[in-house]
Design a protein around this motif. Structure first.
Motif, PDB file in Angstrom:
ATOM      1  N   TYR A  96     -16.460 -21.049 -35.332  1.00 42.29           N
ATOM      2  CA  TYR A  96     -17.923 -21.416 -36.511  1.00 42.29           C
ATOM      3  C   TYR A  96     -18.896 -20.423 -37.217  1.00 42.29           C
ATOM      4  N   LYS A  97     -19.472 -19.804 -36.101  1.00 45.92           N
ATOM      5  CA  LYS A  97     -20.389 -18.608 -36.315  1.00 45.92           C
ATOM      6  C   LYS A  97     -19.493 -17.119 -37.824  1.00 45.92           C
ATOM      7  N   GLN A  98     -18.536 -17.432 -36.978  1.00 46.24           N
ATOM      8  CA  GLN A  98     -17.899 -16.053 -37.911  1.00 46.24           C
ATOM      9  C   GLN A  98     -17.670 -17.054 -39.504  1.00 46.24           C
ATOM     10  N   LEU A  99     -16.653 -18.205 -39.825  1.00 45.14           N
ATOM     11  CA  LEU A  99     -16.891 -19.064 -40.606  1.00 45.14           C
ATOM     12  C   LEU A  99     -18.292 -19.390 -41.275  1.00 45.14           C
ATOM     13  N   LEU A 100     -19.835 -19.407 -41.181  1.00 46.69           N
ATOM     14  CA  LEU A 100     -20.234 -18.756 -41.280  1.00 46.69           C
ATOM     15  C   LEU A 100     -21.205 -17.311 -42.074  1.00 46.69           C
TER      16      LEU A 100
END
Length: 557
Positions: free
Chosen positions: A59-63
């Motif tokens: 989720y950190k990378q997607l954001l």
């Protein structure tokens, strides 16, 4: 025994059948839909967000990628309220484009990747979209469609951009081998951008435009109107967030940060957008993305990643149930299947539940309601063959052809709904809006009934009613009887011209592998279970039925 609220109300009698932990009313947030992703990334930064054929991201990378997309769009510039069209299958770029556009304050226009040149041109022109994000293989169609539109910028990507190493490098070579004649001519194209440089070189600084959630549009979703003409449905940030909260309340047993959603439904349709993208992200779940529904690919993904939630269309469940590679306990990890987009045959529901550790429930909705209004209780009392109960804060009634007054329980009429998920109206269509939407009530175009407990049943689509010899016949009733025959895998009922009756009933059927059945046998089966005027007058045997990507039979086939 399931405890229920004892709420005595003739207006919302269905609340008495809610499971105890499903509250009849919710609190609804009022902010940019993109905040669903921001909140998930803050709470579960290292949780896997996406799996695309073996390539995953947190989720950190997607954001971070969504923020880069938002800043890239701003640099074009895309201003608040501008329309950004997305024409992509289920892939990481579709998710990044969606949330990135919302963060930039744009209104997303979801377009089917299989749109024809004329369909795309109509939607681009009608919406006023200034930017389009699409697969490069659609460029010939885009080039012709962009004439007489406001389109200024086109961002092109390929499925290879989302694949894991080394498949991302092999993708161009494999595509040239499979399609030797494939070539995209970029010469002379204005405003053309490649995904890798457009997003890759953008800043990742935090960006999320403030919105008036009740008034500002998040989505222009094109759907077929009563005339089958594509029409833009205006859905606000508040509409989409409300339906997300309603479905979260209904499926309260799903756990944040622990679920895996099989993303076979196309997210460019409202049902897939809600029950897949919004539901998964709001719970920091993992989306197992499938670019298209192919039974072999779906089975491989199920074996590899063990999904816990499988929203789908009946045609998908049928394809998997009867696939020769399907094994016993194949779907043991699945705890919840939510069926929508088309009527769910009872036999399919019961057989699928025998192969899973969970439940399959039928839901109902429409694009104009973001897209879910009814659902059968997951843990409460379920009435098979119904679409279940209205969701929290959703009113529903059966009305006559004229007026909005409710009919008595058991009487057939048109289903009307009202709730926080109901659209703002139709884009540039004030007359159609006034006709379908009054005082918050939306006419759905579906014919149904409500029983004494508040469970609703859909009989058929108003425009699909077959008038034969003066009688009204609803195709779904006939299809259910055909599905009950042990030899039938798929069935679809249509009307055909008839000099004597006006309209006659024709059944298109697909037999299960290894089964044989004659027209005479089917005719006898139907006449034993239906009134004579409801029995099909002819049958056509097919190897398969042509389906849309949402699992509906294509009209005219």
């Amino acid at each position: 025994m399931v405890e229920t609220f004892d709420v005595r109300s003739d207006d919302r009698r269905w609340v008495r059948k809610y499971p105890l932990l499903v509250k009849p009313s919710c609190d609804y947030p009022k902010y940019n839909v993109a905040k669903l992703l921001i909140d998930a990334a803050e709470a579960y930064p290292n949780r896997e967000a996406l799996d695309f054929l073996g390539r995953s991201c947190t989720y950190k990378q997607l954001l971070r990628q969504c923020r880069k997309m938002a800043n890239a769009l701003k640099s074009l510039p895309v201003s608040k309220g501008d329309r950004v069209a997305i024409m992509l299958p289920n892939c990481p770029q579709a998710v990044i484009s969606y949330y990135g556009a919302l963060m930039a304050g744009a209104v997303v226009v979801q377009a089917d990747p299989s749109n024809t040149e004329s369909e795309l041109q109509r939607q681009l022109a009608d919406s006023g979209a200034t930017t389009l994000i699409a697969l490069d293989e659609r460029m010939p169609c885009i080039t012709k469609a962009r004439e007489h539109t406001a389109l200024k910028h086109v961002v092109l990507t390929t499925l290879g951009d989302g694949l894991p190493f080394p498949y991302n490098l092999l993708y161009p070579r494999n595509r040239r081998r499979e399609q030797p004649s494939f070539k995209v001519d970029y010469k002379g194209e204005k405003g053309l951008k490649r995904w890798s440089s457009f997003v890759g070189q953008a800043k990742a600084s935090a960006l999320c435009e403030e919105v008036d959630a009740d008034e500002d549009l998040a989505l222009l979703q094109y759907a077929g109107g009563e005339t089958n003409e594509s029409i833009g449905v205006m859905l606000t940030h508040a509409n989409l967030l409300a339906n997300t909260e309603q479905m979260n309340a209904w499926s309260y047993r799903l756990e944040a940060g622990k679920e895996r959603f099989l993303a076979a439904l196309p997210m460019f349709h409202a049902f897939g957008l809600n029950v897949l993208l919004h539901q998964a992200v709001s719970r920091a779940a993992t989306l197992l993305l499938l670019p298209s529904f192919e039974p072999e690919l779906a089975l491989e993904t199920i074996r590899r990643r063990k999904p816990t939630v499988f929203p789908g269309a009946p045609a998908m469940f049928i394809a998997l149930l009867y696939h020769p590679q399907t094994q016993e306990n194949e779907f043991a990890s699945v705890r919840l299947c939510i069926s929508g987009a088309a009527p769910l045959p009872l036999e399919v529901q019961e057989r699928f539940e025998r192969l899973t550790a969970g439940q399959m429930i039928e839901s109902y909705g429409l694009t104009e309601a973001s897209a879910v209004t009814h659902c059968n209780p997951i843990r409460g009392f379920r009435k098979n063959g119904t679409i279940g109960l209205p969701l929290p804060d959703t009113d529903a009634r059966i009305v006559g052809e004229a007026g909005w007054e409710p009919l008595a329980p058991g009487e057939a009429g048109e289903l009307a709904v009202r709730g926080p998920q109901v659209m703002k109206g139709y884009w540039n269509r004030p007359n159609e809006t006034k006709e379908m939407l009054q005082n918050g009530w939306l006419r759905t175009g579906d014919i149904g009934t409500m029983d004494e407990d508040g469970y609703f049943t859909i009989i058929g689509r108003k425009r699909d009613i077959i008038l034969t010899a003066g009688y009204r016949v609803y195709p779904r009733e006939v299809e259910e009887v055909l599905f009950e025959h042990p030899a039938i895998k798929e069935a679809f009922v249509v009307s055909v011209p008839d000099a004597y009756r006006g309209e006659a009933i024709k059944a298109l059927v697909v037999a299960k592998d290894g089964w044989q059945v004659s027209e005479m046998q089917l005719d006898r089966w139907c006449r034993e279970r239906l009134a004579a005027y409801k029995a099909p007058s002819s049958y056509e045997f097919r190897d398969s039925l042509p389906l849309t990507q949402l699992g509906k039979v294509m009209p005219g086939n």
